[in-house]
Write a protein that holds these residues in place. Structure first.
Motif, PDB file in Angstrom:
ATOM      1  N   LYS A 121       6.145  26.718  18.296  1.00 28.78           N
ATOM      2  CA  LYS A 121       5.840  27.053  16.908  1.00 28.78           C
ATOM      3  C   LYS A 121       4.775  26.114  16.365  1.00 28.78           C
ATOM      4  CE  LYS A 121      10.335  28.947  15.878  1.00 28.78           C
ATOM      5  NZ  LYS A 121      11.503  28.930  15.023  1.00 28.78           N
ATOM      6  N   LEU A 122       3.824  26.707  15.639  1.00 31.52           N
ATOM      7  CA  LEU A 122       2.790  25.954  14.951  1.00 31.52           C
ATOM      8  C   LEU A 122       3.296  25.678  13.545  1.00 31.52           C
ATOM      9  CD1 LEU A 122      -0.111  24.842  14.937  1.00 31.52           C
ATOM     10  CD2 LEU A 122      -0.866  27.097  14.178  1.00 31.52           C
ATOM     11  N   GLY A 123       3.169  24.443  13.086  1.00 28.14           N
ATOM     12  CA  GLY A 123       3.654  24.100  11.751  1.00 28.14           C
ATOM     13  C   GLY A 123       2.805  23.031  11.115  1.00 28.14           C
ATOM     14  N   ILE A 124       3.170  22.670   9.911  1.00 25.20           N
ATOM     15  CA  ILE A 124       2.504  21.577   9.210  1.00 25.20           C
ATOM     16  C   ILE A 124       3.572  20.774   8.485  1.00 25.20           C
ATOM     17  CG2 ILE A 124       1.999  22.903   7.125  1.00 25.20           C
ATOM     18  CD1 ILE A 124      -0.722  21.308   7.101  1.00 25.20           C
ATOM     19  N   GLY A 125       3.452  19.475   8.592  1.00 28.31           N
ATOM     20  CA  GLY A 125       4.364  18.575   7.908  1.00 28.31           C
ATOM     21  C   GLY A 125       3.582  17.710   6.944  1.00 28.31           C
ATOM     22  N   ALA A 126       4.288  16.894   6.224  1.00 32.15           N
ATOM     23  CA  ALA A 126       3.664  15.986   5.278  1.00 32.15           C
ATOM     24  C   ALA A 126       4.478  14.706   5.228  1.00 32.15           C
ATOM     25  CB  ALA A 126       3.589  16.621   3.891  1.00 32.15           C
ATOM     26  N   GLY A 127       3.845  13.648   4.820  1.00 34.27           N
ATOM     27  CA  GLY A 127       4.531  12.378   4.687  1.00 34.27           C
ATOM     28  C   GLY A 127       3.943  11.569   3.556  1.00 34.27           C
TER      29      GLY A 127
ATOM     30  N   ASP B 165       0.837  -1.187   0.000  1.00 32.87           N
ATOM     31  CA  ASP B 165       0.000   0.000   0.000  1.00 32.87           C
ATOM     32  C   ASP B 165       0.880   1.248   0.000  1.00 32.87           C
ATOM     33  OD1 ASP B 165       0.863   0.339   2.649  1.00 32.87           O
ATOM     34  OD2 ASP B 165      -1.125   0.518   3.477  1.00 32.87           O
ATOM     35  N   ALA B 166       0.276   2.328  -0.418  1.00 29.94           N
ATOM     36  CA  ALA B 166       0.940   3.635  -0.416  1.00 29.94           C
ATOM     37  C   ALA B 166       0.076   4.568   0.419  1.00 29.94           C
ATOM     38  CB  ALA B 166       1.080   4.171  -1.834  1.00 29.94           C
ATOM     39  N   TYR B 167       0.709   5.564   1.019  1.00 32.03           N
ATOM     40  CA  TYR B 167      -0.055   6.519   1.815  1.00 32.03           C
ATOM     41  C   TYR B 167       0.509   7.918   1.622  1.00 32.03           C
ATOM     42  CZ  TYR B 167       3.653   7.073   5.240  1.00 32.03           C
ATOM     43  OH  TYR B 167       4.839   7.381   5.856  1.00 32.03           O
ATOM     44  N   ALA B 168      -0.325   8.884   1.916  1.00 33.38           N
ATOM     45  CA  ALA B 168       0.084  10.293   1.953  1.00 33.38           C
ATOM     46  C   ALA B 168      -0.671  10.934   3.114  1.00 33.38           C
ATOM     47  CB  ALA B 168      -0.269  10.991   0.640  1.00 33.38           C
ATOM     48  N   GLN B 169      -0.009  11.831   3.833  1.00 31.12           N
ATOM     49  CA  GLN B 169      -0.648  12.455   4.983  1.00 31.12           C
ATOM     50  C   GLN B 169      -0.144  13.867   5.196  1.00 31.12           C
ATOM     51  OE1 GLN B 169       0.306   9.947   8.315  1.00 31.12           O
ATOM     52  NE2 GLN B 169       2.369  10.765   8.530  1.00 31.12           N
ATOM     53  N   LEU B 170      -0.989  14.672   5.812  1.00 28.50           N
ATOM     54  CA  LEU B 170      -0.619  15.995   6.307  1.00 28.50           C
ATOM     55  C   LEU B 170      -0.596  15.916   7.829  1.00 28.50           C
ATOM     56  CD1 LEU B 170      -2.737  18.346   4.032  1.00 28.50           C
ATOM     57  CD2 LEU B 170      -0.292  17.898   3.915  1.00 28.50           C
ATOM     58  N   THR B 171       0.368  16.606   8.435  1.00 30.92           N
ATOM     59  CA  THR B 171       0.524  16.524   9.888  1.00 30.92           C
ATOM     60  C   THR B 171       0.674  17.904  10.505  1.00 30.92           C
ATOM     61  OG1 THR B 171       2.883  16.129   9.574  1.00 30.92           O
ATOM     62  CG2 THR B 171       1.508  14.200   9.872  1.00 30.92           C
ATOM     63  N   PRO B 172      -0.446  18.581  10.809  1.00 25.00           N
ATOM     64  CA  PRO B 172      -0.345  19.823  11.573  1.00 25.00           C
ATOM     65  C   PRO B 172       0.267  19.507  12.941  1.00 25.00           C
ATOM     66  CG  PRO B 172      -2.568  19.491  10.721  1.00 25.00           C
ATOM     67  CD  PRO B 172      -1.813  18.240  10.466  1.00 25.00           C
ATOM     68  N   ASN B 173       1.135  20.412  13.441  1.00 24.11           N
ATOM     69  CA  ASN B 173       1.843  20.107  14.681  1.00 24.11           C
ATOM     70  C   ASN B 173       2.192  21.361  15.464  1.00 24.11           C
ATOM     71  OD1 ASN B 173       4.518  21.119  13.725  1.00 24.11           O
ATOM     72  ND2 ASN B 173       4.313  19.433  12.284  1.00 24.11           N
ATOM     73  N   LEU B 174       2.522  21.141  16.727  1.00 26.70           N
ATOM     74  CA  LEU B 174       3.101  22.156  17.609  1.00 26.70           C
ATOM     75  C   LEU B 174       4.505  21.667  17.958  1.00 26.70           C
ATOM     76  CD1 LEU B 174       0.228  22.868  20.155  1.00 26.70           C
ATOM     77  CD2 LEU B 174       1.151  24.453  18.478  1.00 26.70           C
ATOM     78  N   MET B 175       5.499  22.528  17.819  1.00 29.75           N
ATOM     79  CA  MET B 175       6.870  22.120  18.133  1.00 29.75           C
ATOM     80  C   MET B 175       7.412  22.979  19.267  1.00 29.75           C
ATOM     81  SD  MET B 175       7.505  19.575  16.215  1.00 29.75           S
ATOM     82  CE  MET B 175       9.254  19.356  16.348  1.00 29.75           C
ATOM     83  N   PHE B 176       7.880  22.306  20.304  1.00 32.76           N
ATOM     84  CA  PHE B 176       8.534  22.973  21.427  1.00 32.76           C
ATOM     85  C   PHE B 176      10.030  22.902  21.206  1.00 32.76           C
ATOM     86  CE2 PHE B 176       4.566  21.228  23.047  1.00 32.76           C
ATOM     87  CZ  PHE B 176       4.012  22.336  23.644  1.00 32.76           C
TER      88      PHE B 176
END
Length: 179
Positions: free
Chosen positions: A166-172, A149-160
C-alpha cells in the motif's frame, strides 16, 4: 504497578530537561547584556573577553546546533513518540504504533528572513501488526529557544503487510532538546 508508556516518557523528558537547565545555571558563566542595534554600551561595560565572545557566538547559534549532536523530545510520528536526532543526520521516532528512522541527506535554508530550515531524507518504518516499509521524509525545522527546536514533516511511504503493498502518506511533528 501498571504505568502507561506515555506517562513514563513524559516524566523522563521532564527530568532530563530539569537536570540540563540546572547544570547550565550552576556554572554561573552566562552574563546577558541587552543592547539595541546602533546603541553603544554603557561606559562601565568593558570589552568582552574571548571567553565571553565564544559564549555569545555559541548562544546566537546555540539553537541551531548542539554540543553533543544528540537531540531528544516528544512528538507525534508513530503515534505518541519519543523523537530524536543524532549528529544532525539521523531522525528517529519510537512510539505507540511503531518505530521509524530517517537518514537526512539534504538540508537548506529558505531565502530572506524565514526562520525555518528544510530537510529531506529517506528511511523506513516498522508498525504494529507486521507492517513495514520505506519512506521519504520531507520537513521543516524551527529553532525557537536556546537548545530547543520544533519540526514538522510529511512522510510518503510504501507499506508491506503480508502480501499487500500500500502507498500512503504520514506526518510527524515534534519538539526536541539539544544536549
Amino acid at each position: 504497578m501498571n504505568i502507561k508508556f506515555p506517562v513514563v516518557v513524559a516524566l523522563t523528558i521532564t527530568a532530563i530537561s530539569s537536570f540540563s537547565v540546572l547544570a547550565n545555571n550552576a556554572s554561573g558563566e552566562e552574563q546577558w547584556q541587552v543592547v539595541e542595534e546602533g546603541q553603544a554600551t554603557s561606559s562601565s561595560a568593558s570589552k568582552p573577553t574571548s571567553q565571553q565572545n565564544s559564549s555569545q557566538s555559541s548562544r546566537s547559534s546555540g539553537s541551531r546546533s548542539s554540543n553533543s549532536g544528540f537531540k531528544v523530545g516528544m512528538g507525534l510520528d508513530q503515534g505518541l513518540s519519543i523523537v530524536g536526532q543524532i549528529n544532525n543526520r539521523i531522525n528517529f521516532a519510537v512510539g505507540n504504533d511503531g518505530v521509524a528512522a530517517d537518514y537526512i541527506f539534504s538540508r537548506g535554508q529558505f531565502g530572506g528572513d524565514v526562520p525555518f530550515s528544510w530537510f529531506a531524507g529517506v528511511g523506513g518504518q516498522i508498525q504494529r501488526s507486521d507492517k513495514f516499509g520505506p519512506r521519504v521524509a520531507l520537513g521543516v525545522e524551527l529553532p525557537f529557544a536556546r537548545s530547543w527546536d520544533a519540526y514538522a514533516q510529511l512522510t510518503p511511504n510504501l507499506m508491506f503487510n503480508n502480501s499487500d503493498l500500500k502507498l500512503g502518506i504520514g506526518a510527524g511533528i515534534g519538539v526536541r532538546y539539544s544536549f
